[in-house]
Motif scaffolding. Structure first.
Motif, PDB file in Angstrom:
ATOM      1  N   GLY A  93       2.007  -8.310  -3.334  1.00  0.00           N
ATOM      2  CA  GLY A  93       2.069  -6.858  -3.196  1.00  0.00           C
ATOM      3  C   GLY A  93       2.061  -6.443  -1.729  1.00  0.00           C
ATOM      4  O   GLY A  93       1.737  -7.227  -0.834  1.00  0.00           O
ATOM      5  N   GLY A  94       2.395  -5.169  -1.505  1.00  0.00           N
ATOM      6  CA  GLY A  94       2.574  -4.683  -0.140  1.00  0.00           C
ATOM      7  C   GLY A  94       1.322  -4.038   0.433  1.00  0.00           C
ATOM      8  O   GLY A  94       1.134  -2.827   0.352  1.00  0.00           O
ATOM      9  N   PHE A  95       0.474  -4.838   1.039  1.00  0.00           N
ATOM     10  CA  PHE A  95      -0.719  -4.289   1.690  1.00  0.00           C
ATOM     11  C   PHE A  95      -1.005  -5.072   2.954  1.00  0.00           C
ATOM     12  O   PHE A  95      -0.439  -6.151   3.190  1.00  0.00           O
ATOM     13  N   ALA A  96      -1.882  -4.528   3.782  1.00  0.00           N
ATOM     14  CA  ALA A  96      -2.194  -5.139   5.065  1.00  0.00           C
ATOM     15  C   ALA A  96      -3.446  -6.003   4.957  1.00  0.00           C
ATOM     16  O   ALA A  96      -4.375  -5.689   4.209  1.00  0.00           O
ATOM     17  N   TYR A  97      -3.483  -7.091   5.724  1.00  0.00           N
ATOM     18  CA  TYR A  97      -4.624  -7.993   5.683  1.00  0.00           C
ATOM     19  C   TYR A  97      -5.933  -7.297   6.044  1.00  0.00           C
ATOM     20  O   TYR A  97      -6.991  -7.625   5.506  1.00  0.00           O
ATOM     21  N   HIS A  98      -5.879  -6.333   6.951  1.00  0.00           N
ATOM     22  CA  HIS A  98      -7.132  -5.691   7.353  1.00  0.00           C
ATOM     23  C   HIS A  98      -7.819  -4.974   6.196  1.00  0.00           C
ATOM     24  O   HIS A  98      -9.034  -4.772   6.208  1.00  0.00           O
ATOM     25  N   SER A  99      -7.043  -4.607   5.155  1.00  0.00           N
ATOM     26  CA  SER A  99      -7.621  -3.863   4.035  1.00  0.00           C
ATOM     27  C   SER A  99      -8.471  -4.739   3.120  1.00  0.00           C
ATOM     28  O   SER A  99      -9.184  -4.224   2.252  1.00  0.00           O
TER      29      SER A  99
END
Length: 349
Positions: A93-99
């Motif tokens: 899925g499309g999310f950022a590692y920092h999240s």
């Protein structure tokens, strides 16, 4: 939406988010959806891709509707067992590692067992690493610290962990006294809960809708193709019920129903979105019109797949999409009322 229906919806939502279901790992939660539909007496079928298609018979079967929400979520997969025994991830899925930094997680082994862990920076200790605060949060630097005494590839593999194992994130569901609901995976399990509650209510009432209406609970939306198949040829209107995006320049909030007029795929059907506006105005439903700039839905996927349908997108406003998400019970209630008014209304096209 009365208090009892809202309470039931929130309970459904809690049970949904607490069942791990990253894209590609949705069998268990689909079985749960089927159990809810069976208890409600709703007719359904299962697609080859694993989606659930429920059907509410209506007066007009020549022109039909389909509503969809997706039960698959963001997650990850074991990319590599590192020499330290820790795990490198590949995102689903499309999310950022920092999240997901600092998040508790579960590794789902092929034998059906699980091992817990925490997603951390390799350079997590500020007392050891000079760049702990500034190092990029990426695949190279982030890892899963496994909750076991492992210090090598062989020791981790001896636990039954292997490349390709699914990793899910702790949802941390909370409902506050002020009416907020905080949790991962409100995208799109909030909408799934609304549609399940709607079907339960319509079935209990014995209501016959003006048009036969299908509800597709899809399981591959986060990777782009959840709702572009299994659409009956009689379907004319196709509505995706998915989260409304909140941020700078957006009208969407956590207290009303969001009606999407355009996203990255292009404009949604003008006549259908005006129908939603008219339903809101007529029924005193709080709503916001909005554009979601970096977004695509199951409805837009169906259009791209070549289906000759009228498509729309509505949903509850979700703060912090693809991160730690939050909404308010009033947004759930207004969105539910809009969906309910829509399925009981006449066809636009």
């Amino acid at each position: 939406m009365n208090d009892q229906a809202l309470s039931s919806t929130i309970q459904l939502l809690k049970e949904l988010v607490e069942r791990p279901s990253p894209s590609g790992f949705t069998t268990d939660i689909m079985n749960y959806v089927e159990d809810v539909l069976k208890q409600a007496g709703v007719t359904f079928d299962r697609s080859n891709k694993g989606a659930v298609i429920a059907t509410l018979k209506g007066e007009d079967e020549a022109k039909q509707r389909m509503l969809t929400a997706h039960v698959d979520t963001l997650g990850a997969m074991v990319k590599e067992i590192k020499p330290s025994g820790r795990l490198r991830l590949d995102l689903i899925g499309g999310f950022a590692y920092h999240s997901i930094e600092g998040e508790y997680c579960v590794i789902h082994k092929a034998d059906g067992g699980t091992v817990s862990g925490t997603i951390v920076m390799h350079q997590s200790s500020v007392h050891v690493y000079k760049n702990a605060k500034t190092a990029e949060r990426n695949q190279q630097n982030m890892e899963v610290r496994v909750d076991a005494n492992v210090n090598s590839v062989d020791e981790t593999r001896a636990l039954g962990i292997e490349v390709g194992d699914i990793v899910s994130f702790d949802p941390r569901f909370q409902q506050t006294e002020s009416g907020y609901i905080k949790s991962r995976h409100l995208d799109d399990k909030a909408s799934v809960a609304l549609l399940l509650q709607l079907m339960k209510t319509i079935q209990e009432e014995g209501t016959v809708l003006p048009h036969t209406t299908h509800v597709l609970i899809s399981n591959n939306e986060e990777i782009g193709y959840g709702g572009n198949s299994n659409i009956p040829p009689e379907v004319v209107e196709y509505l995706a019920v998915d989260m409304g995006a909140i941020g700078d320049g957006q009208q969407t909030d956590e207290f009303s129903a969001s009606i999407c007029v355009k996203d990255a795929s292009g404009p949604y059907h003008y006549g259908l979105r005006q129908h939603f506006v008219n339903l809101c105005e007529t029924n005193n439903i709080d709503y916001k019109l909005d554009i979601y700039p970096y977004y695509g839905s199951d409805a837009s996927a169906a259009i791209k797949a070549g289906h000759d349908i009228v498509h729309g997108l509505i949903g509850p406003g979700i703060e912090g999409s693809h991160s730690m998400e939050r909404t308010h019970t009033s947004s759930l209630a207004h969105t539910y009322r809009l969906i309910d008014a829509y399925v009981r209304s006449g066809m636009v096209h």
